[in-house]
Motif scaffolding. Structure first.
Motif, short mmCIF file in Angstrom:
data_model
loop_
_atom_site.label_atom_id
_atom_site.label_comp_id
_atom_site.label_asym_id
_atom_site.label_seq_id
_atom_site.Cartn_x
_atom_site.Cartn_y
_atom_site.Cartn_z
N PRO A 148 0.83 -1.21 0.00
CA PRO A 148 0.00 0.00 0.00
C PRO A 148 0.85 1.26 0.00
N PRO A 149 0.28 2.39 -0.37
CA PRO A 149 1.04 3.64 -0.38
C PRO A 149 1.37 4.10 1.03
N GLY A 150 2.37 4.96 1.13
CA GLY A 150 2.81 5.44 2.43
C GLY A 150 1.73 6.18 3.20
N PHE A 151 0.80 6.81 2.49
CA PHE A 151 -0.24 7.60 3.16
C PHE A 151 -1.47 6.78 3.53
N MET A 152 -1.39 5.47 3.44
CA MET A 152 -2.54 4.60 3.71
C MET A 152 -3.16 4.91 5.07
N GLU A 153 -4.46 4.69 5.15
CA GLU A 153 -5.16 4.76 6.42
C GLU A 153 -5.17 3.35 7.03
N PHE A 154 -4.73 3.23 8.25
CA PHE A 154 -4.64 1.91 8.86
C PHE A 154 -6.03 1.36 9.21
N THR A 155 -6.21 0.05 8.97
CA THR A 155 -7.40 -0.67 9.39
C THR A 155 -6.99 -2.07 9.83
N PRO A 156 -7.62 -2.62 10.86
CA PRO A 156 -7.28 -3.99 11.28
C PRO A 156 -7.47 -5.02 10.18
N LYS A 157 -8.23 -4.69 9.14
CA LYS A 157 -8.46 -5.65 8.06
C LYS A 157 -7.19 -6.04 7.32
N ILE A 158 -6.15 -5.20 7.38
CA ILE A 158 -4.92 -5.54 6.68
C ILE A 158 -3.94 -6.33 7.55
N MET A 159 -4.28 -6.59 8.80
CA MET A 159 -3.36 -7.30 9.70
C MET A 159 -2.94 -8.67 9.18
N PRO A 160 -3.81 -9.43 8.48
CA PRO A 160 -3.34 -10.72 7.94
C PRO A 160 -2.14 -10.59 7.00
N ALA A 161 -1.93 -9.40 6.43
CA ALA A 161 -0.78 -9.21 5.55
C ALA A 161 0.54 -9.32 6.31
N PHE A 162 0.48 -9.22 7.64
CA PHE A 162 1.69 -9.28 8.46
C PHE A 162 1.82 -10.62 9.18
N ALA A 163 0.99 -11.60 8.84
CA ALA A 163 0.97 -12.86 9.58
C ALA A 163 2.27 -13.63 9.47
N HIS A 164 3.00 -13.45 8.37
CA HIS A 164 4.24 -14.19 8.17
C HIS A 164 5.43 -13.58 8.91
N MET A 165 5.26 -12.37 9.44
CA MET A 165 6.40 -11.64 9.97
C MET A 165 7.04 -12.27 11.21
N PRO A 166 6.29 -12.75 12.20
CA PRO A 166 6.96 -13.31 13.38
C PRO A 166 7.97 -14.40 13.06
N ALA A 167 7.61 -15.32 12.16
CA ALA A 167 8.54 -16.40 11.81
C ALA A 167 9.78 -15.87 11.12
N LEU A 168 9.62 -14.82 10.32
CA LEU A 168 10.77 -14.29 9.59
C LEU A 168 11.65 -13.41 10.50
N ILE A 169 11.05 -12.77 11.47
CA ILE A 169 11.84 -12.01 12.44
C ILE A 169 12.75 -12.96 13.23
N MET A 170 12.27 -14.18 13.46
CA MET A 170 13.04 -15.18 14.21
C MET A 170 13.70 -16.21 13.30
N HIS A 171 13.78 -15.91 12.02
CA HIS A 171 14.30 -16.88 11.05
C HIS A 171 15.73 -17.30 11.38
N ARG A 172 16.00 -18.58 11.16
CA ARG A 172 17.34 -19.12 11.37
C ARG A 172 17.85 -19.72 10.07
N GLU A 173 19.15 -19.62 9.87
CA GLU A 173 19.78 -20.17 8.68
C GLU A 173 19.43 -21.65 8.55
N GLY A 174 19.04 -22.04 7.35
CA GLY A 174 18.68 -23.42 7.08
C GLY A 174 17.19 -23.70 7.14
N ARG A 175 16.42 -22.79 7.71
CA ARG A 175 14.97 -22.98 7.78
C ARG A 175 14.35 -22.71 6.41
N SER A 176 13.45 -23.54 5.96
CA SER A 176 12.89 -23.43 4.62
C SER A 176 11.97 -22.22 4.50
N LEU A 177 12.01 -21.61 3.32
CA LEU A 177 11.12 -20.50 2.99
C LEU A 177 10.08 -20.90 1.94
#
Length: 301
Positions: A147-176
């Motif tokens: 989305p553009p930088g000026f987007m208005e936040f809504t909880p409806k877009i939260m599923p777009a961030f569902a993959h982030m916790p695993a990638l924040i804790m990603h370890r070398e060798g873990r499959s993507l």
């Protein structure tokens, strides 16, 4: 500009490790800038178009798009961003705008003052930053799946961030491989395609960059979007934001809602939606992406 191939070999040889995936017509070089050796795939001659790939991809994302745009009279430049592909960084760390700074350095090294941009996912974040920080370098911007930088936040877009916790804790060798599943791609990618994207993650530098990228760049940028940092800035370059219609968090009603006040924040802004495509819109629908990009480039001014 200092362009060189890996291991000191002439450009165009087959010494890339791992081998580059097949894409006829591209030329490959390494561009040296302070602290970075950037792999750049390029094709065509004419007005420059810069394509910034998404994650966990690299220049090859544009294999079916760049040749068509090049045939319309453009020099298409596809760099591997820091932490991806065949690019080497002296410092593996990331800040919120590190990749944007890298892109500016590569443009300077190549003598590109202004260009059209086609950017996806992680590359769209850097492209958006470039539009705000260095609008004089951007003729037009096509931003895919972000989305553009000026987007208005809504909880409806939260599923777009569902993959982030695993990638924040990603370890070398873990499959993507799971990132290429049906949640993000409307059309199943072949094993060969996924392998072509992920083979380079066998490089320790690339494998280790995943968590650093998300912690240092993606999380801070997500907070900037959600807290309205870019609402206080004017978006000057003509910007087209494109979503796949099967990209659930950014379904058309939600996307139009979060962009509804675009006139207050941007000089020229439009939305477009691609049928039978999800987050990986370039792989799902390369012809549609190409047509939208060419039309947007031609409509400059």
């Amino acid at each position: 500009m200092n362009a060189f191939a890996p291991r000191g070999e002439p450009t165009g040889t087959t010494t890339w490790s791992p081998p580059l995936p097949d894409a006829p017509g591209f030329e490959h070089s390494m561009i040296e800038t302070p602290g970075l050796r950037t792999h750049v795939a390029s094709i065509g001659e004419g007005d420059p178009v810069v394509m910034l790939h998404g994650f966990p991809q690299h220049w090859w994302e544009w294999r079916r798009v760049a040749p068509v745009i090049a045939a319309e009279g453009h020099r298409v430049i596809c760099p591997d961003l820091r932490g991806s592909g065949w690019t080497y960084a002296a410092n593996p760390g990331f800040g919120p705008e590190t990749q944007m700074v890298d892109v500016v350095a590569v443009l300077d090294a190549l003598g590109v003052e202004r260009a059209h941009f086609l950017c996806h996912d992680m590359g769209a974040i850097s492209g958006m930053q470039l539009s705000y920080r260095h609008p004089e370098r951007v003729r037009t911007m096509v931003q895919l799946s972000v989305p553009p930088g000026f987007m208005e936040f809504t909880p409806k877009i939260m599923p777009a961030f569902a993959h982030m916790p695993a990638l924040i804790m990603h370890r070398e060798g873990r499959s993507l491989r799971g990132l290429f599943g049906p949640r993000y791609a409307a059309r199943p990618m072949s094993d060969a395609t996924v392998d072509a994207y992920l083979a380079v993650h066998g490089r320790p530098e690339v494998a280790r960059s995943v968590a650093s990228m998300y912690r240092g760049m993606v999380v801070p940028m997500s907070m900037r979007l959600m807290t309205g940092v870019y609402k206080r800035m004017r978006l000057l370059p003509p910007t087209l934001v494109v979503f796949g219609r099967a990209d659930g968090p950014f379904a058309e009603p939600t996307a139009r809602r979060i962009c509804r006040n675009s006139d207050a924040h941007a000089d020229r802004f439009e939305l477009a939606f691609v049928e039978d495509a999800a987050h990986f819109v370039v792989d799902d629908a390369p012809d549609a992406v190409t047509a939208l990009a060419l039309d947007w480039f031609a409509s400059e001014g």
